[in-house]
Design a protein around this motif. Structure first.
Motif, PDB file in Angstrom:
ATOM      1  N   GLY A 180       0.815  -1.221   0.000  1.00 13.20           N
ATOM      2  CA  GLY A 180       0.000   0.000   0.000  1.00 13.20           C
ATOM      3  C   GLY A 180       0.845   1.265   0.000  1.00 13.20           C
ATOM      4  O   GLY A 180       2.072   1.212  -0.044  1.00 13.20           O
TER       5      GLY A 180
ATOM      6  N   SER B  19      -2.755   1.122  -4.500  1.00 18.28           N
ATOM      7  CA  SER B  19      -3.988   0.563  -3.925  1.00 18.28           C
ATOM      8  C   SER B  19      -3.689  -0.555  -2.932  1.00 18.28           C
ATOM      9  O   SER B  19      -4.557  -0.969  -2.177  1.00 18.28           O
ATOM     10  CB  SER B  19      -4.848  -0.025  -5.045  1.00 18.28           C
TER      11      SER B  19
ATOM     12  N   LYS C  49      -3.162  -3.571  -3.901  1.00 21.12           N
ATOM     13  CA  LYS C  49      -3.665  -4.842  -4.465  1.00 21.12           C
ATOM     14  C   LYS C  49      -2.544  -5.835  -4.773  1.00 21.12           C
ATOM     15  O   LYS C  49      -2.679  -7.022  -4.515  1.00 21.12           O
ATOM     16  CB  LYS C  49      -4.460  -4.566  -5.746  1.00 21.12           C
TER      17      LYS C  49
ATOM     18  N   SER D 180       0.849  -2.947   6.377  1.00 25.22           N
ATOM     19  CA  SER D 180       0.051  -2.284   5.353  1.00 25.22           C
ATOM     20  C   SER D 180      -0.200  -0.814   5.655  1.00 25.22           C
ATOM     21  O   SER D 180      -0.609  -0.452   6.754  1.00 25.22           O
ATOM     22  CB  SER D 180      -1.292  -3.018   5.250  1.00 25.22           C
TER      23      SER D 180
ATOM     24  N   PRO E 159      -2.507   2.673   4.521  1.00 20.05           N
ATOM     25  CA  PRO E 159      -3.977   2.780   4.444  1.00 20.05           C
ATOM     26  C   PRO E 159      -4.518   2.339   3.081  1.00 20.05           C
ATOM     27  O   PRO E 159      -4.200   2.950   2.068  1.00 20.05           O
ATOM     28  CB  PRO E 159      -4.242   4.277   4.652  1.00 20.05           C
ATOM     29  N   VAL E 160      -5.285   1.268   3.068  1.00 17.67           N
ATOM     30  CA  VAL E 160      -5.895   0.751   1.827  1.00 17.67           C
ATOM     31  C   VAL E 160      -7.336   0.354   2.148  1.00 17.67           C
ATOM     32  O   VAL E 160      -7.701   0.221   3.315  1.00 17.67           O
ATOM     33  CB  VAL E 160      -5.143  -0.493   1.272  1.00 17.67           C
ATOM     34  N   SER E 161      -8.120   0.109   1.095  1.00 17.93           N
ATOM     35  CA  SER E 161      -9.505  -0.305   1.367  1.00 17.93           C
ATOM     36  C   SER E 161      -9.678  -1.794   1.065  1.00 17.93           C
ATOM     37  O   SER E 161     -10.660  -2.196   0.463  1.00 17.93           O
ATOM     38  CB  SER E 161     -10.467   0.536   0.542  1.00 17.93           C
ATOM     39  N   LEU E 162      -8.705  -2.600   1.459  1.00 17.40           N
ATOM     40  CA  LEU E 162      -8.775  -4.049   1.196  1.00 17.40           C
ATOM     41  C   LEU E 162      -8.944  -4.785   2.510  1.00 17.40           C
ATOM     42  O   LEU E 162      -8.422  -4.340   3.547  1.00 17.40           O
ATOM     43  CB  LEU E 162      -7.485  -4.527   0.536  1.00 17.40           C
ATOM     44  N   SER E 163      -9.646  -5.959   2.481  1.00 17.14           N
ATOM     45  CA  SER E 163      -9.703  -6.724   3.725  1.00 17.14           C
ATOM     46  C   SER E 163      -8.490  -7.632   3.811  1.00 17.14           C
ATOM     47  O   SER E 163      -7.847  -7.947   2.805  1.00 17.14           O
ATOM     48  CB  SER E 163     -10.973  -7.558   3.852  1.00 17.14           C
TER      49      SER E 163
ATOM     50  N   THR F 273      -1.380  -2.580  10.625  1.00 14.57           N
ATOM     51  CA  THR F 273      -1.674  -1.394   9.818  1.00 14.57           C
ATOM     52  C   THR F 273      -0.927  -0.170  10.341  1.00 14.57           C
ATOM     53  O   THR F 273      -0.809   0.031  11.555  1.00 14.57           O
ATOM     54  CB  THR F 273      -3.188  -1.090   9.783  1.00 14.57           C
TER      55      THR F 273
ATOM     56  N   GLU G 124       0.346   4.140   9.121  1.00  9.92           N
ATOM     57  CA  GLU G 124      -0.009   5.251   8.242  1.00  9.92           C
ATOM     58  C   GLU G 124       1.217   5.856   7.574  1.00  9.92           C
ATOM     59  O   GLU G 124       1.276   5.957   6.361  1.00  9.92           O
ATOM     60  CB  GLU G 124      -0.759   6.308   9.060  1.00  9.92           C
TER      61      GLU G 124
ATOM     62  N   ASP H  77      -3.531   0.809  -8.735  1.00  2.95           N
ATOM     63  CA  ASP H  77      -4.990   0.778  -8.673  1.00  2.95           C
ATOM     64  C   ASP H  77      -5.668  -0.107  -9.722  1.00  2.95           C
ATOM     65  O   ASP H  77      -6.885  -0.212  -9.768  1.00  2.95           O
ATOM     66  CB  ASP H  77      -5.570   2.201  -8.744  1.00  2.95           C
TER      67      ASP H  77
END
Ligand code: C5P
Length: 418
Positions: free
Chosen positions: A207, A224, A226, A246, A248-252, A263, A265, A372
């Motif tokens: 990330g 992203s 990914k 990781s 900050p990402v929007s993945l589980s 996690t 920052e 992304d």
């Protein structure tokens, strides 16, 4: 011509006998079979008589592509030891949905139909049960005692979940969803096999990082996460113990295998988390797009737009990857290079300058690959060779890259040890 890299997930080709008992959740087993098949797992179905009242055997026959077994005896039965053949074929017997009745029978060794007989023919470790029943039946002391006995015997109990029930009540007893069961099945196979990376500790960064300007603003980049998350999953699929650090990402968190997500920052937090976990690490993979600079003086109050122009002073962030590779006893170190041009020249330059074992380079700034995107194309370099991984889904690219990492790790460690 490029050599084809073959990769196989540890659950590909595994055999699951799916026992379906008489609960309304039997409809969820249709999706379950499809998802298991999509993961490369073969499924043969045994239904109890009560289960056939909810969904027809024909449905499961069509979905699984295999004959459905419903009886011990009768004209359709070709062999007197069909139950033993099914037990031998199964790598895992999964009962989903499992009623209170089958749970009681499995616990007490009752074998009065095909499913309970096959259960008895298998060792406890190869049995998994996904309970599905009404709240009251689940809470009944008889069921709870059976579940606790099965648990202590090492039988896998997956679920149940809480929520709305077919009977109109709300509470515990619902069968967990098909996708969750599939993750449990994959975990079962990953955890019960000796795999190429079993016993190996891996730290991976993923990330972007976020560098605060003031309490409401930050600078960051387009990563992203990914690629890093797909790699973490591919490494864990091969048995590794993975620490995923990781930004900050929007993945589980990847669901299969031994993955701990930490996690962070900022780049400074990422560095701290990496060095907290680097002891005893065998392989380090730096996929994170770490910000090269951070803000020199972070304002403690929101900056006001009172001036026509403003300057923000930046200071250089530590090079986490470079510092890991420079350790006295460095792990096998893999870097990434995201470039907009001169890919080979810059990637080889970084490989040497940072003293890495491998670098995976990709072109960014184009729409269908890199940041992304769900796809990527990588050019992988090491000291005397390189390989191109053509444009593909990141999860496929990740499997192929892990294959190269394992080959190079093996080669370099053998060299070191001789
Ligand atoms: O030097 P450059 O930033 O282009 O190198 C990219 C590689 O270095 C990536 O693997 C990235 O994760 C890592 N990196 C790092 N710490 C930084 C900058 C980059 O670990 N501060």
């Amino acid at each position: 011509m490029q050599e084809q890299i073959k990769t196989m997930k540890p659950y590909t080709g595994k055999n699951v006998v799916l026992g379906i008992t008489g609960g309304i959740a039997a409809y969820k087993s249709i999706e379950l079979i499809r998802r298991l098949n999509d993961s490369g797992i073969n499924v043969r179905v045994i239904m109890t008589k009560a289960a056939t009242e909810f969904v027809t055997p024909m449905t499961f026959e069509a979905i699984s592509g295999n004959a459905v077994h419903t009886e011990m005896f009768g004209p359709r039965i070709k062999s007197a030891i069909e139950h033993i053949e099914l037990a031998r074929w199964a790598d895992l017997l999964l009962i989903a949905p499992a009623t209170a009745n089958i749970i009681a029978k499995v616990n007490h060794g009752i074998a009065d139909d095909l499913l309970s007989t096959v259960s008895l023919a298998l060792t406890d470790i190869d049995l998994a049960i996904a309970p599905a029943m009404n709240l009251g039946m689940w809470q009944n002391p008889a069921t709870q005692k059976n579940i606790s006995d099965l648990n202590s015997r090492g039988i896998n109990i997956w679920g149940p979940a809480s929520g709305f029930q077919a009977c109109g009540e709300i509470g515990s007893g619902r069968m967990i969803e098909a996708a969750e069961i599939v993750d449990y099945v994959k975990n079962y196979f990953v955890n019960n096999q000796q795999l190429p990376l079993s016993g190996k500790k891996i730290v991976i960064t993923a990330g972007p990082t976020r560098e605060p300007v003031d309490p409401v603003r930050f600078i960051t980049n387009r990563s992203s996460g990914k690629m890093g998350y797909a790699l973490a999953q591919a490494l864990a699929d091969n048995g590794a113990e993975v620490k995923l650090i990781s930004g900050p990402v929007s993945l589980s968190k990847p669901a299969v295998g031994d993955i701990e997500r930490i996690t962070v920052e900022t780049a400074m937090q990422m560095k701290e988390a990496v060095f907290d976990n680097i002891d005893g690490c065998d392989i380090f993979v730096g996929t994170a797009a770490v910000a090269d600079y951070r803000i020199a003086d972070i304002a403690d109050k929101k900056l006001k737009k009172s001036q026509d122009d403003m300057r923000i002073d930046l200071i250089k962030n530590p090079d986490i990857l470079g510092e890991v590779a420079a350790l006295k006893k460095p792990p096998f170190t893999v870097g990434f290079a995201a470039e907009t041009d001169n890919l080979e020249k810059y990637a080889k330059g970084k490989l040497e300058a940072k003293k890495l074992n491998m670098i995976a380079a990709n072109i960014v700034g184009v729409s269908d690959k890199g940041f992304d995107s769900d796809k990527n194309e990588l050019h992988v370099f090491w000291k005397d060779n390189s390989k191109i991984l053509q444009l593909e889904e990141k999860r496929v690219i990740a499997d192929k890259l892990v294959h190269i990492i394992m080959e190079r790790y093996d080669a370099e460690n053998k060299i070191k040890n001789t």
